[in-house]
Design a protein around this motif. Structure first.
Motif, PDB file in Angstrom:
ATOM      1  N   ASN A   1      -5.226 -16.091   8.685  1.00  0.00           N
ATOM      2  CA  ASN A   1      -6.193 -15.466   7.179  1.00  0.00           C
ATOM      3  C   ASN A   1      -7.182 -14.395   7.250  1.00  0.00           C
ATOM      4  N   ASN A   2      -6.390 -13.043   6.966  1.00  0.00           N
ATOM      5  CA  ASN A   2      -6.818 -11.677   6.865  1.00  0.00           C
ATOM      6  C   ASN A   2      -5.616 -11.214   5.779  1.00  0.00           C
ATOM      7  N   THR A   3      -7.263 -10.513   4.717  1.00  0.00           N
ATOM      8  CA  THR A   3      -6.572 -10.048   3.467  1.00  0.00           C
ATOM      9  C   THR A   3      -7.287  -9.134   3.465  1.00  0.00           C
ATOM     10  N   PRO A   4      -5.765  -7.879   3.788  1.00  0.00           N
ATOM     11  CA  PRO A   4      -5.572  -6.705   3.805  1.00  0.00           C
ATOM     12  C   PRO A   4      -6.825  -5.950   2.790  1.00  0.00           C
ATOM     13  N   ASN A   5      -7.737  -4.850   3.253  1.00  0.00           N
ATOM     14  CA  ASN A   5      -8.538  -4.119   2.524  1.00  0.00           C
ATOM     15  C   ASN A   5      -8.262  -2.573   2.250  1.00  0.00           C
ATOM     16  N   GLY A   6      -8.981  -1.685   1.591  1.00  0.00           N
ATOM     17  CA  GLY A   6      -8.798  -0.102   1.675  1.00  0.00           C
ATOM     18  C   GLY A   6      -7.950   0.165   0.653  1.00  0.00           C
ATOM     19  N   TRP A   7      -8.627   0.978  -0.183  1.00  0.00           N
ATOM     20  CA  TRP A   7      -8.518   1.493  -1.595  1.00  0.00           C
ATOM     21  C   TRP A   7      -7.401   2.445  -1.346  1.00  0.00           C
ATOM     22  N   ALA A   8      -8.261   3.667  -0.011  1.00  0.00           N
ATOM     23  CA  ALA A   8      -7.593   4.680   0.912  1.00  0.00           C
ATOM     24  C   ALA A   8      -6.762   4.786   1.003  1.00  0.00           C
ATOM     25  N   THR A   9      -6.498   3.487   1.905  1.00  0.00           N
ATOM     26  CA  THR A   9      -4.859   3.299   2.396  1.00  0.00           C
ATOM     27  C   THR A   9      -3.555   3.450   0.554  1.00  0.00           C
ATOM     28  N   THR A  10      -4.020   2.263   0.636  1.00  0.00           N
ATOM     29  CA  THR A  10      -3.137   2.583  -0.884  1.00  0.00           C
ATOM     30  C   THR A  10      -2.626   4.072  -1.500  1.00  0.00           C
ATOM     31  N   ILE A  11      -4.366   4.075  -2.414  1.00  0.00           N
ATOM     32  CA  ILE A  11      -3.947   5.909  -2.181  1.00  0.00           C
ATOM     33  C   ILE A  11      -3.493   6.541  -1.311  1.00  0.00           C
ATOM     34  N   ILE A  12      -3.727   6.775  -0.331  1.00  0.00           N
ATOM     35  CA  ILE A  12      -2.567   7.517   0.376  1.00  0.00           C
ATOM     36  C   ILE A  12      -1.469   7.908   0.365  1.00  0.00           C
ATOM     37  N   LEU A  13      -1.133   6.754   1.094  1.00  0.00           N
ATOM     38  CA  LEU A  13       0.456   5.875   1.185  1.00  0.00           C
ATOM     39  C   LEU A  13       0.788   5.992  -1.094  1.00  0.00           C
ATOM     40  N   LEU A  14       0.213   5.859  -1.733  1.00  0.00           N
ATOM     41  CA  LEU A  14       0.614   6.270  -3.030  1.00  0.00           C
ATOM     42  C   LEU A  14       1.599   7.938  -3.344  1.00  0.00           C
ATOM     43  N   CYS A  15       0.501   8.476  -2.882  1.00  0.00           N
ATOM     44  CA  CYS A  15       0.555  10.461  -3.008  1.00  0.00           C
ATOM     45  C   CYS A  15       1.542  10.511  -1.908  1.00  0.00           C
ATOM     46  N   PHE A  16       1.565   9.993  -0.755  1.00  0.00           N
ATOM     47  CA  PHE A  16       2.361  10.465   0.287  1.00  0.00           C
ATOM     48  C   PHE A  16       3.680  10.290  -0.061  1.00  0.00           C
ATOM     49  N   PHE A  17       4.618   9.016  -0.463  1.00  0.00           N
ATOM     50  CA  PHE A  17       5.496   8.777  -1.079  1.00  0.00           C
ATOM     51  C   PHE A  17       6.100   9.546  -2.127  1.00  0.00           C
ATOM     52  N   GLY A  18       4.783   8.613  -2.173  1.00  0.00           N
ATOM     53  CA  GLY A  18       5.277   9.852  -4.001  1.00  0.00           C
ATOM     54  C   GLY A  18       5.701  11.328  -4.281  1.00  0.00           C
ATOM     55  N   GLY A  19       5.081  11.771  -3.170  1.00  0.00           N
ATOM     56  CA  GLY A  19       5.569  13.629  -2.598  1.00  0.00           C
ATOM     57  C   GLY A  19       6.345  13.764  -2.470  1.00  0.00           C
ATOM     58  N   ILE A  20       7.383  13.008  -1.157  1.00  0.00           N
ATOM     59  CA  ILE A  20       8.339  12.638  -0.413  1.00  0.00           C
ATOM     60  C   ILE A  20       9.715  12.420  -1.746  1.00  0.00           C
ATOM     61  N   GLN A  21       9.246  11.130  -2.771  1.00  0.00           N
ATOM     62  CA  GLN A  21       9.989  11.799  -3.262  1.00  0.00           C
ATOM     63  C   GLN A  21      10.495  12.542  -4.301  1.00  0.00           C
ATOM     64  N   ILE A  22       9.344  13.244  -5.083  1.00  0.00           N
ATOM     65  CA  ILE A  22       9.680  14.273  -5.853  1.00  0.00           C
ATOM     66  C   ILE A  22      10.489  15.607  -4.770  1.00  0.00           C
ATOM     67  N   CYS A  23       9.592  15.406  -3.690  1.00  0.00           N
ATOM     68  CA  CYS A  23       9.904  16.322  -3.295  1.00  0.00           C
ATOM     69  C   CYS A  23      12.237  16.145  -3.183  1.00  0.00           C
TER      70      CYS A  23
END
Ligand code: UDP
Ligand code: MG
Length: 319
Positions: free
Chosen positions: A268-290
């Protein structure tokens, strides 16, 4: 000593080299006459200068030298097409004029011109291609040294087996020039091409001197262009890496997703952390554009080739 005395053509690309070209030609004529005296080459050997659209006095100097000495020949491009095109034009011209082998050397004569004798020896021993390998890169800037090492390491990883410290100082036989004619690609990367064809290749080490006069004609953009052309002309491994990367990213997403669901159901653990989301978004977004950029390089290569424009345009030719 064998009876066969090959006609040697020395191809020299020149771009704004008014300060170097006449002394370079003098030195090369000395090499030719020495080799003729030693009975190693024919007295019909000559120098072929390709003026890559210089804006200075280079072409006038070449014309004057041609008037005084018929073994100095050349052509002028209508504009600057780059060193590789100048070399290709030189190879094509000397193949048409007639020669048994051609040596390409820079107009600033940073390469030791007396190594040509060793090139000829290897050629007479049966090599179709003799590649010049620099003894060291001590005349290069730190930046150029590092980028060159990176480039050759990358090319070798990607499958184009080009020796480290390779240069455009090489001898190619008439046979190699004939084979080159069969390759229609407009943006040919010569270092890769001559290594790939499979002709008998020998190597000669030579010393590099500082530039005799003037400045290097290669800036960062030109070097990057050369490197990218080298990679996209000779390897599709980057495209495969992108596919594997895409697969791994999807796998990662799946594993994280599964873990989240399990956490929710069993703990019953709900994941939290906007930071993680943003970091992953930028990381994978960057890889995709590259990755898109890499694919774009290949699309660009296809685009340039498919237009089928001429490799270069001649303005004048000295016959
Ligand atoms: N060169 C050319 N076209 C260009 C740039 C260079 O024909 O757009 C010629 C230049 O005149 C020289 C050779 O290519 O003969 C190597 O250039 P440079 O010596 O400036 O390069 P570096 O030795 O610094 O790598
Ligand atoms: Mg140079």
């Amino acid at each position: 000593m064998s009876e066969f005395k090959p006609i040697l053509a020395i191809v020299v690309p020149c771009y704004n080299e008014e300060l170097c070209v006449s002394s370079t030609v003098d030195k090369l004529l000395k090499v030719i006459s020495e080799l003729v005296n030693k009975n190693k080459i024919s007295e019909k050997s000559y120098i072929y200068l390709v003026d890559d659209g210089s804006a200075d006095n280079t072409w006038n100097i070449i014309c004057d030298m041609h008037k005084n000495c018929s073994s100095v020949k050349g052509l002028k491009f209508i504009r600057n097409f780059g060193n590789q095109k100048a070399l290709i034009a030189g190879y094509e011209a000397v193949r048409n004029i007639g020669c048994d082998c051609a040596v390409s050397i820079d107009a600033d004569l940073q390469q030791d011109e007396w190594a040509i004798e060793k090139f000829i020896d290897k050629f007479t021993d049966g090599a179709d291609i003799v590649s010049g390998i620099r003894n060291s890169r001590k005349t290069d800037s730190f930046f150029k040294k590092t980028t060159a090492i990176l480039f050759y390491t990358l090319m070798n990883i990607l499958g184009a087996k080009i020796p480290m410290n390779h240069s455009d100082y090489r001898l190619v036989s008439k046979r190699a020039l004939d084979i080159m004619e069969q390759y229609p690609e407009k943006y040919m990367f010569l270092r890769g091409f001559f290594n790939e064809v499979g002709l008998k290749t020998s190597y000669v080490n030579f010393d590099v001197k500082p530039r005799m006069a003037g400045e290097s004609k290669f800036n960062f953009i030109k070097l990057m262009g050369l490197a990218l052309n080298g990679i996209t002309s000779f390897s599709i491994v980057p495209l495969r890496i992108i596919s594997v990367l895409g697969f791994l990213m999807a796998l990662f997403g799946f594993v994280v997703g599964a873990e989240t669901i399990i956490e929710k159901i069993f703990f019953n653990n709900t994941p939290n952390g906007w930071a993680t989301t943003i970091i992953l978004l930028c990381f994978f977004g960057g890889i995709q554009i590259c990755c898109l950029g890499i694919i774009g390089e290949y699309v660009g290569q296809v685009y340039r080739e498919v237009k089928g424009r001429p490799r270069y345009i001649k303005e004048t030719e000295l016959k």
